[in-house]
Design a protein around this motif. Structure first.
Motif, PDB file in Angstrom:
ATOM      1  N   ALA A  29       0.885  -1.168   0.000  1.00 36.23           N
ATOM      2  CA  ALA A  29       0.000   0.000   0.000  1.00 36.23           C
ATOM      3  C   ALA A  29       0.921   1.216   0.000  1.00 36.23           C
ATOM      4  O   ALA A  29       1.632   1.455   0.972  1.00 36.23           O
ATOM      5  N   LEU A  30       0.917   1.950  -1.091  1.00 37.57           N
ATOM      6  CA  LEU A  30       1.910   2.995  -1.327  1.00 37.57           C
ATOM      7  C   LEU A  30       1.283   4.363  -1.514  1.00 37.57           C
ATOM      8  O   LEU A  30       0.095   4.475  -1.801  1.00 37.57           O
ATOM      9  N   ARG A  31       2.115   5.429  -1.415  1.00 42.29           N
ATOM     10  CA  ARG A  31       1.615   6.804  -1.445  1.00 42.29           C
ATOM     11  C   ARG A  31       1.660   7.478  -2.807  1.00 42.29           C
ATOM     12  O   ARG A  31       0.992   8.480  -3.016  1.00 42.29           O
ATOM     13  N   ASN A  32       2.476   6.978  -3.745  1.00 42.12           N
ATOM     14  CA  ASN A  32       2.571   7.649  -5.045  1.00 42.12           C
ATOM     15  C   ASN A  32       3.098   6.696  -6.110  1.00 42.12           C
ATOM     16  O   ASN A  32       3.561   5.596  -5.810  1.00 42.12           O
ATOM     17  N   GLY A  33       3.018   7.131  -7.347  1.00 41.17           N
ATOM     18  CA  GLY A  33       3.410   6.301  -8.476  1.00 41.17           C
ATOM     19  C   GLY A  33       4.876   5.924  -8.481  1.00 41.17           C
ATOM     20  O   GLY A  33       5.242   4.829  -8.918  1.00 41.17           O
ATOM     21  N   GLN A  42      10.090  -5.744  -7.599  1.00 38.61           N
ATOM     22  CA  GLN A  42      10.569  -6.573  -6.497  1.00 38.61           C
ATOM     23  C   GLN A  42       9.629  -7.726  -6.155  1.00 38.61           C
ATOM     24  O   GLN A  42      10.056  -8.715  -5.577  1.00 38.61           O
ATOM     25  N   GLY A  43       8.356  -7.582  -6.472  1.00 36.12           N
ATOM     26  CA  GLY A  43       7.396  -8.582  -6.036  1.00 36.12           C
ATOM     27  C   GLY A  43       6.579  -9.142  -7.178  1.00 36.12           C
ATOM     28  O   GLY A  43       6.740  -8.772  -8.333  1.00 36.12           O
ATOM     29  N   ASN A  44       5.722 -10.057  -6.839  1.00 37.14           N
ATOM     30  CA  ASN A  44       4.838 -10.694  -7.799  1.00 37.14           C
ATOM     31  C   ASN A  44       3.503  -9.954  -7.776  1.00 37.14           C
ATOM     32  O   ASN A  44       2.611 -10.286  -7.016  1.00 37.14           O
ATOM     33  N   VAL A  45       3.376  -8.921  -8.619  1.00 39.09           N
ATOM     34  CA  VAL A  45       2.184  -8.074  -8.638  1.00 39.09           C
ATOM     35  C   VAL A  45       1.441  -8.305  -9.948  1.00 39.09           C
ATOM     36  O   VAL A  45       1.994  -8.119 -11.025  1.00 39.09           O
ATOM     37  N   ASP A  46       0.198  -8.719  -9.841  1.00 35.96           N
ATOM     38  CA  ASP A  46      -0.643  -8.934 -11.019  1.00 35.96           C
ATOM     39  C   ASP A  46      -1.587  -7.763 -11.280  1.00 35.96           C
ATOM     40  O   ASP A  46      -2.063  -7.591 -12.390  1.00 35.96           O
ATOM     41  N   LEU A  47      -1.871  -6.981 -10.246  1.00 35.76           N
ATOM     42  CA  LEU A  47      -2.847  -5.905 -10.362  1.00 35.76           C
ATOM     43  C   LEU A  47      -2.397  -4.706  -9.536  1.00 35.76           C
ATOM     44  O   LEU A  47      -1.953  -4.863  -8.399  1.00 35.76           O
ATOM     45  N   VAL A  48      -2.496  -3.510 -10.129  1.00 35.88           N
ATOM     46  CA  VAL A  48      -2.170  -2.274  -9.425  1.00 35.88           C
ATOM     47  C   VAL A  48      -3.394  -1.372  -9.488  1.00 35.88           C
ATOM     48  O   VAL A  48      -3.905  -1.087 -10.566  1.00 35.88           O
ATOM     49  N   PRO A  55       0.764  13.303  -5.434  1.00 35.29           N
ATOM     50  CA  PRO A  55       2.012  14.058  -5.515  1.00 35.29           C
ATOM     51  C   PRO A  55       3.157  13.165  -6.002  1.00 35.29           C
ATOM     52  O   PRO A  55       3.012  11.951  -6.053  1.00 35.29           O
ATOM     53  N   VAL A  56       4.255  13.754  -6.341  1.00 36.43           N
ATOM     54  CA  VAL A  56       5.487  13.111  -6.805  1.00 36.43           C
ATOM     55  C   VAL A  56       5.292  12.517  -8.202  1.00 36.43           C
ATOM     56  O   VAL A  56       5.895  12.975  -9.149  1.00 36.43           O
ATOM     57  N   MET A  57       4.459  11.487  -8.344  1.00 40.36           N
ATOM     58  CA  MET A  57       4.129  10.918  -9.655  1.00 40.36           C
ATOM     59  C   MET A  57       2.686  10.435  -9.600  1.00 40.36           C
ATOM     60  O   MET A  57       2.329   9.609  -8.764  1.00 40.36           O
ATOM     61  N   ASP A  58       1.856  10.952 -10.497  1.00 38.83           N
ATOM     62  CA  ASP A  58       0.442  10.571 -10.476  1.00 38.83           C
ATOM     63  C   ASP A  58       0.222   9.218 -11.155  1.00 38.83           C
ATOM     64  O   ASP A  58       1.132   8.639 -11.738  1.00 38.83           O
ATOM     65  N   GLY A  59      -0.998   8.736 -11.058  1.00 45.10           N
ATOM     66  CA  GLY A  59      -1.334   7.421 -11.603  1.00 45.10           C
ATOM     67  C   GLY A  59      -1.225   7.336 -13.112  1.00 45.10           C
ATOM     68  O   GLY A  59      -0.848   6.296 -13.653  1.00 45.10           O
ATOM     69  N   ILE A  60      -1.520   8.413 -13.810  1.00 41.49           N
ATOM     70  CA  ILE A  60      -1.435   8.414 -15.277  1.00 41.49           C
ATOM     71  C   ILE A  60       0.015   8.255 -15.722  1.00 41.49           C
ATOM     72  O   ILE A  60       0.336   7.436 -16.584  1.00 41.49           O
TER      73      ILE A  60
END
Length: 71
Positions: A29-33, A42-48, A55-60
């Protein structure tokens, strides 16, 4: 699954929902893009699940970077 939202309340609620769902696993569970991009390799992520405005980097912008990653 990765949750990315600058609002702690949203991260908390969605994280709790994921943890209560048997077929889903919360990776982060993270704060920015930018944090999402650092963790995704680093991990096995199938869905974001990302907020569009952060702030910092938006989702787009982060989604554009994610599309370029080789899987």
């Amino acid at each position: 699954m990765q949750i990315v939202d600058d609002a702690v309340v949203v991260r908390s609620l969605v994280s709790r929902w994921i943890e209560e769902t048997p077929d889903l696993t919360l990776v982060a569970a993270l704060r920015n893009g930018r944090e999402a991009l650092e963790i995704i390799n680093q991990g096995n992520v199938d869905l974001v699940l990302m907020d569009m405005r952060m702030p910092v980097m938006d989702g787009i912008e982060a989604a554009g970077h994610l599309q370029k990653l080789e899987r």
